[in-house]
Design an enzyme around this catalytic site. Structure first.
Site, PDB file in Angstrom:
ATOM      1  N   LYS A 120       0.838  -1.215   0.000  1.00 26.69           N
ATOM      2  CA  LYS A 120       0.000   0.000   0.000  1.00 26.69           C
ATOM      3  C   LYS A 120       0.867   1.256   0.000  1.00 26.69           C
ATOM      4  O   LYS A 120       0.632   2.175  -0.788  1.00 26.69           O
ATOM      5  CB  LYS A 120      -0.928  -0.040   1.231  1.00 26.69           C
ATOM      6  CG  LYS A 120      -1.808   1.183   1.400  1.00 26.69           C
ATOM      7  CD  LYS A 120      -3.021   0.872   2.245  1.00 26.69           C
ATOM      8  CE  LYS A 120      -2.800   0.960   3.734  1.00 26.69           C
ATOM      9  NZ  LYS A 120      -2.551   2.308   4.287  1.00 26.69           N
ATOM     10  N   SER A 157       7.568   9.364  11.964  1.00 25.00           N
ATOM     11  CA  SER A 157       6.421   9.184  11.074  1.00 25.00           C
ATOM     12  C   SER A 157       6.859   9.288   9.626  1.00 25.00           C
ATOM     13  O   SER A 157       7.361  10.319   9.178  1.00 25.00           O
ATOM     14  CB  SER A 157       5.354  10.241  11.355  1.00 25.00           C
ATOM     15  OG  SER A 157       4.472  10.353  10.248  1.00 25.00           O
ATOM     16  N   GLN A 217       4.890   9.387   7.158  1.00 25.25           N
ATOM     17  CA  GLN A 217       4.008  10.304   6.420  1.00 25.25           C
ATOM     18  C   GLN A 217       4.464  11.748   6.571  1.00 25.25           C
ATOM     19  O   GLN A 217       4.480  12.507   5.606  1.00 25.25           O
ATOM     20  CB  GLN A 217       2.562  10.129   6.894  1.00 25.25           C
ATOM     21  CG  GLN A 217       2.006   8.775   6.480  1.00 25.25           C
ATOM     22  CD  GLN A 217       0.647   8.468   7.056  1.00 25.25           C
ATOM     23  OE1 GLN A 217       0.104   9.245   7.858  1.00 25.25           O
ATOM     24  NE2 GLN A 217       0.086   7.344   6.661  1.00 25.25           N
ATOM     25  N   ASP A 225       2.064  -1.079  12.089  1.00 24.81           N
ATOM     26  CA  ASP A 225       0.768  -1.511  11.541  1.00 24.81           C
ATOM     27  C   ASP A 225       0.481  -2.983  11.842  1.00 24.81           C
ATOM     28  O   ASP A 225      -0.640  -3.455  11.617  1.00 24.81           O
ATOM     29  CB  ASP A 225       0.723  -1.268  10.025  1.00 24.81           C
ATOM     30  CG  ASP A 225       0.805   0.211   9.693  1.00 24.81           C
ATOM     31  OD1 ASP A 225       0.528   1.037  10.587  1.00 24.81           O
ATOM     32  OD2 ASP A 225       1.150   0.545   8.545  1.00 24.81           O
ATOM     33  N   LYS A 265      -4.347   6.125  14.568  1.00 21.75           N
ATOM     34  CA  LYS A 265      -4.474   5.430  13.280  1.00 21.75           C
ATOM     35  C   LYS A 265      -5.948   5.444  12.854  1.00 21.75           C
ATOM     36  O   LYS A 265      -6.724   6.244  13.367  1.00 21.75           O
ATOM     37  CB  LYS A 265      -3.908   4.012  13.395  1.00 21.75           C
ATOM     38  CG  LYS A 265      -2.425   3.976  13.775  1.00 21.75           C
ATOM     39  CD  LYS A 265      -1.536   4.579  12.711  1.00 21.75           C
ATOM     40  CE  LYS A 265      -0.076   4.541  13.076  1.00 21.75           C
ATOM     41  NZ  LYS A 265       0.784   5.213  12.116  1.00 21.75           N
ATOM     42  N   ARG A 278      -6.078   2.201  17.973  1.00 21.02           N
ATOM     43  CA  ARG A 278      -5.813   0.756  17.901  1.00 21.02           C
ATOM     44  C   ARG A 278      -5.432   0.137  19.248  1.00 21.02           C
ATOM     45  O   ARG A 278      -5.457  -1.088  19.363  1.00 21.02           O
ATOM     46  CB  ARG A 278      -4.758   0.457  16.821  1.00 21.02           C
ATOM     47  CG  ARG A 278      -5.316   0.604  15.414  1.00 21.02           C
ATOM     48  CD  ARG A 278      -4.297   0.301  14.318  1.00 21.02           C
ATOM     49  NE  ARG A 278      -4.919   0.466  12.996  1.00 21.02           N
ATOM     50  CZ  ARG A 278      -4.256   0.604  11.866  1.00 21.02           C
ATOM     51  NH1 ARG A 278      -2.934   0.589  11.862  1.00 21.02           N
ATOM     52  NH2 ARG A 278      -4.901   0.741  10.721  1.00 21.02           N
ATOM     53  N   ARG A 284      -7.266  -3.047   9.521  1.00 21.43           N
ATOM     54  CA  ARG A 284      -6.347  -3.964  10.204  1.00 21.43           C
ATOM     55  C   ARG A 284      -7.023  -4.662  11.398  1.00 21.43           C
ATOM     56  O   ARG A 284      -6.704  -5.794  11.728  1.00 21.43           O
ATOM     57  CB  ARG A 284      -5.072  -3.243  10.627  1.00 21.43           C
ATOM     58  CG  ARG A 284      -4.378  -2.592   9.433  1.00 21.43           C
ATOM     59  CD  ARG A 284      -2.891  -2.546   9.496  1.00 21.43           C
ATOM     60  NE  ARG A 284      -2.401  -1.758   8.362  1.00 21.43           N
ATOM     61  CZ  ARG A 284      -2.170  -2.236   7.139  1.00 21.43           C
ATOM     62  NH1 ARG A 284      -2.343  -3.509   6.876  1.00 21.43           N
ATOM     63  NH2 ARG A 284      -1.745  -1.437   6.164  1.00 21.43           N
TER      64      ARG A 284
HETATM   65  O1  SPQ Z   1      -2.482   5.628   5.271  1.00 24.21           O
HETATM   66  P1  SPQ Z   1      -2.901   5.308   6.671  1.00 24.21           P
HETATM   67  O2  SPQ Z   1      -4.384   5.381   6.802  1.00 24.21           O
HETATM   68  O3  SPQ Z   1      -2.218   6.172   7.704  1.00 24.21           O
HETATM   69  O4  SPQ Z   1      -2.449   3.779   6.937  1.00 24.21           O
HETATM   70  C1  SPQ Z   1      -1.721   3.084   7.954  1.00 24.21           C
HETATM   71  C2  SPQ Z   1      -2.279   1.610   7.895  1.00 24.21           C
HETATM   72  O5  SPQ Z   1      -2.399   0.925   8.908  1.00 24.21           O
HETATM   73  O6  SPQ Z   1      -2.516   1.159   6.771  1.00 24.21           O
HETATM   74  C3  SPQ Z   1      -1.841   3.672   9.357  1.00 24.21           C
HETATM   75  F1  SPQ Z   1      -2.936   3.589   9.919  1.00 24.21           F
HETATM   76  O7  SPQ Z   1      -0.334   2.951   7.624  1.00 24.21           O
HETATM   77  C4  SPQ Z   1       0.619   4.033   7.663  1.00 24.21           C
HETATM   78  C5  SPQ Z   1       1.684   3.700   8.682  1.00 24.21           C
HETATM   79  O8  SPQ Z   1       1.153   3.533   9.964  1.00 24.21           O
HETATM   80  C6  SPQ Z   1       1.208   4.149   6.277  1.00 24.21           C
HETATM   81  C7  SPQ Z   1       2.489   4.923   6.230  1.00 24.21           C
HETATM   82  C8  SPQ Z   1       3.037   5.376   4.941  1.00 24.21           C
HETATM   83  O9  SPQ Z   1       2.689   4.807   3.888  1.00 24.21           O
HETATM   84  O10 SPQ Z   1       3.854   6.318   4.962  1.00 24.21           O
HETATM   85  C9  SPQ Z   1       3.215   5.174   7.373  1.00 24.21           C
HETATM   86  C10 SPQ Z   1       2.818   4.741   8.724  1.00 24.21           C
HETATM   87  O11 SPQ Z   1       2.414   5.863   9.464  1.00 24.21           O
HETATM   88  P2  SPQ Z   1       3.473   6.920  10.080  1.00 24.21           P
HETATM   89  O12 SPQ Z   1       3.009   7.119  11.473  1.00 24.21           O
HETATM   90  O13 SPQ Z   1       4.844   6.310   9.997  1.00 24.21           O
HETATM   91  O14 SPQ Z   1       3.395   8.145   9.284  1.00 24.21           O
END
Ligand code: SPQ
Length: 428
Positions: free
Chosen positions: A20, A165, A167, A315, A342, A346, A388
């Site tokens: 994903k 993070s 993201q 995750d 999340k 969770r 999840r």
């Molecule tokens: O995209 P989303 O909704 O945040 O999805 C999740 C998941 O479980 O599918 C989190 F709920 O994954 C994130 C993950 O936790 C996906 C992600 C990415 O693709 O950059 C990074 C992770 O979050 P973070 O806290 O590292 O930014």
């Protein structure tokens, strides 16, 4: 509905859908590049389709075929002002990475999402983007959707993340890519590095090393269109890795699973707990490594899970908690406060739903305590619209006495549309 008495073990081979995180980034990078990008192995789950829809609304041509996705773009300067707000659905990755991209654009945009997205914190991205000069407004003291972005020329920053993070890091790198000057990001612990790897793959010069917590890049760089192959999602595979471990008489192979070291924490932890997991046919070194994972049933023992490994399995904690209910002794999961923000909280949803199934589990402020060897009991449980949690509960039903009904299980389509078919094929 699955009844424990008829589950004889999981056996056979499956290939889980595309990763994903990598699928989202492949679409975004393809849209930012000039020329034709082709993506094989793209995950056609709802979250990644939301990313495609947002870029289509920005005027990018994207064709989704049976086996590939093709993106034709002339880069960020060719994006058009959308006619209505961009809707990211349930996807945190889409909204946060888009905030970085759209802050540099010369027209205004608004980002919205579903009820889960409307509760997830956005200040962690807005604050550093503002320091880069971004003009952004959000609800609830700059934290919640809708997000209004005016679009302006940004300047690079040197920024230390307070939470690890991927993201936030990715949003800032994407903002830095079109900003004036240099952007440097330092993380407290290493989060997944798909953005860094893919930037290099699209021809961007990034100052980065797989072991380093610091990444920097110069602004005003161009991306070259690419052909990308997305490996299978280890987060999706994790449900079957745990299922085959805790259901006696199991022996399965999961083909072509992504093995990026920033994502393989679950394998390391399960092995320490006593799991029988072997990884074979490793390929793709350098870009995104992948290989086949073989799992046989094994008796697990409880351990303490915390510290720098948490971002490498964040995750996977819901399914790891289920594994711990079947281990001997106690498992403690700590340093995992991020679970609270999340798709659902969770810590709360895992603890409450597994408790409903008679697990001996309790929450702490940053994780959970789980006493093992529980005889789980089938009952009516709820995914809380979190994919999840939905998949974890389906796997829990395999080791529970009697029938389990998972309410709102359709949410599994967010990341794993063929989950039930793959599970059924391993049970036949
Ligand atoms: O995209 P989303 O909704 O945040 O999805 C999740 C998941 O479980 O599918 C989190 F709920 O994954 C994130 C993950 O936790 C996906 C992600 C990415 O693709 O950059 C990074 C992770 O979050 P973070 O806290 O590292 O930014």
């Amino acid at each position: 509905m699955i009844n424990k008495t008829i589950v004889k073990g999981l056996n056979g081979k499956i290939t889980v859908p595309g990763d994903k995180s990598i699928s989202h980034r492949a679409v975004m990078f393809g849209a930012l590049a000039e020329g034709k990008t082709t993506i094989y192995g793209f995950l056609k789950g709802e979250d990644c389709l939301s990313t495609i829809n947002c870029f289509r609304d920005l005027g990018v041509q994207i064709k989704v075929d049976q086996d590939k996705v093709e993106i034709l773009s002339e880069g960020i300067s060719s994006f058009k002002q959308p006619l209505s707000p961009l809707n990211v659905g349930n996807s945190g990755t889409t909204i946060r990475l888009l905030m970085g991209i759209l802050s540099n654009i010369n027209f205004p945009t608004t980002l919205i999402g579903d009820s889960s997205i409307s509760k997830r914190p956005m200040k962690r991205v807005i604050q550093p983007l503002r320091q880069m000069g971004a003009k952004i407004e959000a609800k609830a003291n700059d934290n919640l959707t809708p997000i209004k972005i005016m679009g302006t020329q940004l300047k690079g920053i040197d920024y230390k993340l307070s939470v690890s993070s991927a993201q936030v890091k990715s949003a800032l790198l994407l903002a830095g890519l079109f900003a004036d000057g240099i952007t440097t990001i330092t993380e407290p612990e290493k989060s997944r590095d798909h953005t860094e790897r893919m930037l290099s793959n699209f021809g961007v010069e990034v100052n980065w090393h797989p072991d380093s917590l610091k990444i920097s890049l110069k602004g005003k760089q161009k991306l070259q269109a690419k052909t990308i192959s997305v490996p299978g999602d280890i987060s999706s595979a994790s449900f079957f890795i745990v299922a085959a471990t805790i259901v006696p008489n199991s022996d399965i192979i999961i083909k072509n699973v992504g093995l990026n070291p920033t994502r393989t924490g679950l394998i390391d932890v399960l092995k320490t707990m006593g799991a029988s997991i072997t990884v074979e046919n490793i390929q793709g070194e350098g870009y995104e490594p992948y290989g086949d994972i073989r799992v046989k049933s094994a008796q697990l023992k409880g351990i303490v899970i915390g510290g720098e490994i948490i971002p490498r399995l964040i995750d996977e904690i819901p399914i790891l908690a289920l594994a711990a209910t079947q281990a001997t002794g106690t498992t403690i999961i700590k340093d995992a406060q991020e679970l609270k923000v999340k798709e659902s909280n969770r810590i709360e949803t895992v603890v409450n739903e597994l408790k409903n199934m008679s697990a001996d589990i309790s929450s702490t402020d940053d994780g959970m305590f789980i006493k093992g060897c529980s005889n789980l009991k089938g009952t009516r449980v709820d995914s809380h619209n979190d994919h999840r949690i939905g998949m974890m509960l389906k796997i829990a039903s395999l080791v529970a006495e009697g029938q389990t009904i998972v309410d709102n299980e359709n949410v599994i389509n967010i990341s794993y549309p063929h989950f039930n078919q793959d599970l059924k094929s391993l049970l036949e």
